[in-house]
Design an enzyme around this catalytic site. Structure first.
Site, PDB file in Angstrom:
ATOM      1  N   CYS A 125     -82.351  20.448-122.964  1.00 39.87           N
ATOM      2  CA  CYS A 125     -83.397  21.451-123.166  1.00 39.87           C
ATOM      3  C   CYS A 125     -83.416  21.980-124.592  1.00 39.87           C
ATOM      4  O   CYS A 125     -82.376  22.051-125.254  1.00 39.87           O
ATOM      5  CB  CYS A 125     -83.148  22.635-122.243  1.00 39.87           C
ATOM      6  SG  CYS A 125     -83.027  22.184-120.522  1.00 39.87           S
ATOM      7  N   ARG A 151     -83.780  15.653-128.805  1.00 39.60           N
ATOM      8  CA  ARG A 151     -82.671  16.029-127.917  1.00 39.60           C
ATOM      9  C   ARG A 151     -82.828  15.431-126.522  1.00 39.60           C
ATOM     10  O   ARG A 151     -81.858  15.374-125.772  1.00 39.60           O
ATOM     11  CB  ARG A 151     -82.597  17.558-127.789  1.00 39.60           C
ATOM     12  CG  ARG A 151     -82.223  18.252-129.071  1.00 39.60           C
ATOM     13  CD  ARG A 151     -82.570  19.729-129.004  1.00 39.60           C
ATOM     14  NE  ARG A 151     -81.710  20.460-128.109  1.00 39.60           N
ATOM     15  CZ  ARG A 151     -80.600  21.092-128.463  1.00 39.60           C
ATOM     16  NH1 ARG A 151     -80.214  21.047-129.716  1.00 39.60           N
ATOM     17  NH2 ARG A 151     -79.877  21.749-127.605  1.00 39.60           N
ATOM     18  N   TRP A 174     -85.011  19.333-119.803  1.00 38.51           N
ATOM     19  CA  TRP A 174     -84.315  18.114-119.367  1.00 38.51           C
ATOM     20  C   TRP A 174     -83.763  18.447-117.993  1.00 38.51           C
ATOM     21  O   TRP A 174     -82.841  19.256-117.866  1.00 38.51           O
ATOM     22  CB  TRP A 174     -83.208  17.779-120.359  1.00 38.51           C
ATOM     23  CG  TRP A 174     -82.586  16.439-120.186  1.00 38.51           C
ATOM     24  CD1 TRP A 174     -83.057  15.252-120.668  1.00 38.51           C
ATOM     25  CD2 TRP A 174     -81.356  16.131-119.524  1.00 38.51           C
ATOM     26  NE1 TRP A 174     -82.205  14.239-120.332  1.00 38.51           N
ATOM     27  CE2 TRP A 174     -81.157  14.743-119.630  1.00 38.51           C
ATOM     28  CE3 TRP A 174     -80.411  16.893-118.833  1.00 38.51           C
ATOM     29  CZ2 TRP A 174     -80.057  14.107-119.085  1.00 38.51           C
ATOM     30  CZ3 TRP A 174     -79.312  16.263-118.286  1.00 38.51           C
ATOM     31  CH2 TRP A 174     -79.141  14.869-118.423  1.00 38.51           C
ATOM     32  N   ASN A 220     -81.655  27.359-121.532  1.00 40.62           N
ATOM     33  CA  ASN A 220     -80.922  26.111-121.693  1.00 40.62           C
ATOM     34  C   ASN A 220     -79.526  26.349-121.122  1.00 40.62           C
ATOM     35  O   ASN A 220     -78.901  27.354-121.442  1.00 40.62           O
ATOM     36  CB  ASN A 220     -80.851  25.771-123.194  1.00 40.62           C
ATOM     37  CG  ASN A 220     -80.112  24.475-123.447  1.00 40.62           C
ATOM     38  OD1 ASN A 220     -79.796  23.748-122.524  1.00 40.62           O
ATOM     39  ND2 ASN A 220     -79.845  24.185-124.714  1.00 40.62           N
ATOM     40  N   GLY A 221     -79.055  25.445-120.255  1.00 37.73           N
ATOM     41  CA  GLY A 221     -77.724  25.629-119.664  1.00 37.73           C
ATOM     42  C   GLY A 221     -77.810  25.480-118.158  1.00 37.73           C
ATOM     43  O   GLY A 221     -78.811  25.000-117.626  1.00 37.73           O
ATOM     44  N   GLU A 269     -68.152   0.391-128.812  1.00 39.04           N
ATOM     45  CA  GLU A 269     -69.293   1.097-129.396  1.00 39.04           C
ATOM     46  C   GLU A 269     -70.510   0.163-129.469  1.00 39.04           C
ATOM     47  O   GLU A 269     -71.645   0.591-129.213  1.00 39.04           O
ATOM     48  CB  GLU A 269     -68.904   1.642-130.780  1.00 39.04           C
ATOM     49  CG  GLU A 269     -70.025   2.299-131.560  1.00 39.04           C
ATOM     50  CD  GLU A 269     -70.676   3.511-130.879  1.00 39.04           C
ATOM     51  OE1 GLU A 269     -70.151   4.003-129.869  1.00 39.04           O
ATOM     52  OE2 GLU A 269     -71.738   3.929-131.366  1.00 39.04           O
ATOM     53  N   LYS A 327     -74.073   0.902-127.639  1.00 37.59           N
ATOM     54  CA  LYS A 327     -75.364   0.910-128.354  1.00 37.59           C
ATOM     55  C   LYS A 327     -76.373   0.031-127.642  1.00 37.59           C
ATOM     56  O   LYS A 327     -77.521   0.428-127.449  1.00 37.59           O
ATOM     57  CB  LYS A 327     -75.222   0.399-129.806  1.00 37.59           C
ATOM     58  CG  LYS A 327     -74.542   1.295-130.794  1.00 37.59           C
ATOM     59  CD  LYS A 327     -75.358   2.458-131.286  1.00 37.59           C
ATOM     60  CE  LYS A 327     -75.176   3.660-130.402  1.00 37.59           C
ATOM     61  NZ  LYS A 327     -74.098   4.508-130.524  1.00 37.59           N
ATOM     62  N   GLU A 372     -77.448   1.688-124.375  1.00 36.38           N
ATOM     63  CA  GLU A 372     -78.256   2.896-124.558  1.00 36.38           C
ATOM     64  C   GLU A 372     -79.714   2.585-124.864  1.00 36.38           C
ATOM     65  O   GLU A 372     -80.613   3.207-124.314  1.00 36.38           O
ATOM     66  CB  GLU A 372     -77.713   3.727-125.733  1.00 36.38           C
ATOM     67  CG  GLU A 372     -76.502   4.558-125.428  1.00 36.38           C
ATOM     68  CD  GLU A 372     -76.016   5.309-126.655  1.00 36.38           C
ATOM     69  OE1 GLU A 372     -75.798   6.512-126.563  1.00 36.38           O
ATOM     70  OE2 GLU A 372     -75.859   4.689-127.740  1.00 36.38           O
ATOM     71  N   HIS A 387     -58.250 -11.858-117.330  1.00 33.62           N
ATOM     72  CA  HIS A 387     -57.887 -11.031-116.173  1.00 33.62           C
ATOM     73  C   HIS A 387     -59.116 -10.537-115.413  1.00 33.62           C
ATOM     74  O   HIS A 387     -59.043  -9.520-114.727  1.00 33.62           O
ATOM     75  CB  HIS A 387     -57.019  -9.862-116.624  1.00 33.62           C
ATOM     76  CG  HIS A 387     -55.757 -10.311-117.300  1.00 33.62           C
ATOM     77  ND1 HIS A 387     -54.743 -10.935-116.618  1.00 33.62           N
ATOM     78  CD2 HIS A 387     -55.385 -10.284-118.608  1.00 33.62           C
ATOM     79  CE1 HIS A 387     -53.772 -11.255-117.479  1.00 33.62           C
ATOM     80  NE2 HIS A 387     -54.148 -10.871-118.684  1.00 33.62           N
ATOM     81  N   LYS A 408     -79.753  13.715-126.760  1.00 34.16           N
ATOM     82  CA  LYS A 408     -78.961  13.647-127.990  1.00 34.16           C
ATOM     83  C   LYS A 408     -77.813  14.643-127.938  1.00 34.16           C
ATOM     84  O   LYS A 408     -76.703  14.360-128.345  1.00 34.16           O
ATOM     85  CB  LYS A 408     -79.875  13.951-129.184  1.00 34.16           C
ATOM     86  CG  LYS A 408     -79.183  13.956-130.536  1.00 34.16           C
ATOM     87  CD  LYS A 408     -78.859  12.556-130.953  1.00 34.16           C
ATOM     88  CE  LYS A 408     -78.087  12.487-132.242  1.00 34.16           C
ATOM     89  NZ  LYS A 408     -77.450  11.169-132.403  1.00 34.16           N
TER      90      LYS A 408
END
Ligand code: G6P
Length: 617
Positions: A2, A28, A80, A104-105, A490, A494, A497, A513, A612
């Site tokens: 948010c 965000r 969000w 927000n929260g 990483e 990427k 995402e 394995h 974000k």
């Protein structure tokens, strides 16, 4: 997550300011947007007016129509979804008894409060936890001598995290706000006062900010501001200039922020190192008071972070244990914060975060077992963020604002800072002013880093061609060894995402394995093969893939003596000092995920479902 924007201005229509602020917060991540304004209603009176829409801020523009609202006081929000699906009735602002509120929260006791308020006759029109706050303040408003008392009492009833901005139709120029666990800044300008979840939202109106502290609440008019601590005592907080105000926030010549940010890496790394490197030593005073002395006492390190920042910590573990000889444990913050962590004597807690506002990382810092802790060091990209204010010491990366949800320059600058920290730790154990052979090598390697990363970027045209192969790809494996194992992690993150391809990373030695069972001609296996003592072992692992028909893509060194052929695409990386190879090898993996996302046609900068800045748990 948010985003909040609010404004109380002297004779400036706030609608364009609020909408631009929301657009600047789009990065965000969000699913709906809304705003509320006090609109003049004749005879000096005002009317509270709200407009909300699901989808992009553009949809809010459309909902506002050809005659946008005009008013001097307003709040706006990008949501969000956490409680309740993305829908117009769940979008903020929420209203009650003439007040409008954005939040927000997460309010953890919303169920209990909701039942209490329903029994008092309040009617809920959304499924959100936020509407509870609006009705709760309205309830206290009916039973308190003034609005600020009502606001404070309502906040005392809340359990959880919040940043709140609030307006009321009886207070035509007052913007109320508060924060606890979620970020909120006050913007200060000639034209009025503003609030936002992130200074970036307000850079078109001011570069002067007040960073509220946990539990603070404020009442703002265009010309005056009052700030109080949670206990009710007044607080005077400094107004600070936002350091990145001069950074351009548009995409410039680039098609996406992510691509721009990938290409900004040589400069971002050089900026991060500015003033930190001597001839053969590093300068550690930057860390803050007593840090230099504390470094010499460190006998253990705990690194805690989330997402990409966690991967930076995993790379650093190899460096710290290998070069500084200090035991180092790395853990995701969402686990660390909830378990009993054994902290050996003289442990340094290092928290890593691009935003400095990630809820789990902040909570890990707050809940860390202090018994044997020497202190905490925040490695962060946002000056003034909560993490930098709450840790004992801080080391800022100078990547500048990162807008693409997929972190790129923040990661490589974090790695830069962590390699610098490794050097600082070694140095702190050496009496005298001169460097040691290791620190001399590290300083030399760090100096060569911006150029090494620029050299890696020259692979871009080859990677663009390669990406076409991924058009039908649904799964991919990434392999690495040593410090390049987290680099492979990483790389997989990427790809996941931004192109929504299922990608997993394995330490190459683990191939036999399990993951080898997945390998066939449809499974690209991407590997980073630097020139180091593990190269031959890695080459054997790659042969295992090849022998099973796997399609190898290797970003390798010249020394491997390998070329492209049946089942293998070998891209030779420019020669690089092994000490910084994990950073240089990150770049082609970033470019690969970017190019594959273009092939897949996804929203590169704002991938679905992701945010974000993850300011809720
Ligand atoms: C989100 C972002 C990631 C980031 C992670 C941690 O998931 O999308 O890019 O790595 O949060 O964020 P931080 O700001 O703490 O580094």
């Amino acid at each position: 997550m948010c985003g909040i924007v609010g404004a109380t201005t002297r004779a400036h229509n706030t609608t364009p300011i609020l909408l631009e602020g929301l657009q600047r917060l789009e990065y965000r991540g969000y699913d709906s947007a809304g705003l509320a304004l006090l609109v003049p209603a004749g005879e000096g009176r005002t009317r509270l007016t709200r407009v909300r829409a699901t989808g992009k801020v553009e949809a809010l523009h459309t909902a506002l129509g050809d005659t946008p609202l005009k008013g001097y006081l307003g709040i706006a929000h990008t949501r969000w979804a956490t409680h309740g699906v993305p829908a117009e009735h769940n979008a903020h602002p929420h209203i009650s008894d003439g007040l409008a509120l954005v939040h927000n929260g997460i309010i953890e006791n919303h169920d209990t409060l909701r039942r209490r308020l329903e029994s008092e006759g309040f009617v809920f029109t959304s499924d959100t936890d936020t509407e509870v706050i609006a009705h709760l303040i309205a309830w206290h408003d009916r039973h308190s001598p003034d609005r600020i008392t009502a606001f404070r009492k309502a906040l005392q009833d809340l359990k959880g995290a919040y940043a709140i901005a609030l307006i009321h139709e009886d207070d035509p120029d007052t913007l109320y706000c508060a924060r606890m666990g979620s970020p909120l800044v006050i913007g200060v300008a000639e034209s009025g006062h503003f609030v936002a979840s992130d200074p970036l939202a307000l850079l078109s109106v001011t570069d002067q900010f007040i960073y509220l502290e946990e539990g603070d609440m404020a009442s703002l008019t265009p010309t005056e501001r009052q700030i109080w601590r949670a206990c009710g005592n007044p607080a005077i907080l400094p107004v600070q200039r936002y350091e990145y105000a001069d950074h351009s926030l548009d995409k410039g010549e680039y098609r996406h922020y992510m691509l721009k940010e990938i290409h900004e890496q040589p400069r971002a790394i050089a900026d991060t190192l500015e003033g930190l490197l001597g001839e053969d030593r590093v300068f550690t005073a930057i860390l803050g008071p007593d840090a230099e002395q504390a470094l010499s006492k460190v006998r253990n390190i705990h690194i805690v972070a989330c997402g990409t920042s966690y991967h930076a910590g995993l790379v650093a573990r190899y460096w710290i244990e290998e070069h500084a000889g200090i035991p180092c444990q790395v853990e995701v913050a969402s686990e660390y914060r909830y378990r009993r962590v054994m902290t050996p004597p003289d442990t340094l807690l290092v928290v890593i975060s691009q935003s400095g506002e990630t809820a789990d990382t902040l909570a890990a810092l707050r809940h860390a077992n202090r018994d044997n802790l020497l202190g905490s060091l925040a490695l962060c990209n946002v000056p003034g963020s909560s993490l930098t204010r709450e840790a004992n010491w801080r080391l800022l990366t100078r990547a500048g604002p990162e807008i693409g949800v997929a972190s790129t320059k923040a990661f490589t600058t974090q790695l830069t800072a962590l390699l610098w920290l490794t050097c600082a730790l070694i140095q702190s154990r050496q009496p005298g002013q001169g460097g040691t052979p290791v620190t001399v090598d590290l300083v030399h390697a760090l100096r060569s880093l911006p150029q090494a990363v620029a050299d890696s970027l020259t692979l871009a045209p080859q990677i663009e061609t390669l990406a076409a192969r991924f058009a039908e790809t649904r799964h991919a494996l990434f392999l690495g060894r040593g410090a390049h194992y987290p680099v492979a992690m990483e790389g997989a993150l990427k790809l996941k995402e931004i192109s929504y391809i299922h990608a997993e990373a394995y330490a190459a030695g683990e191939l036999k394995h399990g993951p080898l069972a997945l390998v066939d001609q449809h499974m690209p296996v991407i590997s980073v093969a630097p020139s180091n003592s593990l190269l031959d072992k890695l080459k054997s692992n790659l042969q295992e893939v090849r022998a099973r028909g796997g399609q190898l893509i290797v970003f390798g060194c010249e020394q491997a003596g390998q070329e492209s052929g049946e089942g293998i695409e070998w891209l030779t990386m420019p020669a690089v000092d092994p000490l910084i190879a994990p950073i240089a090898h990150t770049v082609p993996l970033q470019l690969l995920s970017y190019e594959v996302a273009l092939v897949k046609g996804t929203d590169v900068d704002k991938p679905r479902n992701l945010a974000k800045s993850v300011t809720v748990e």
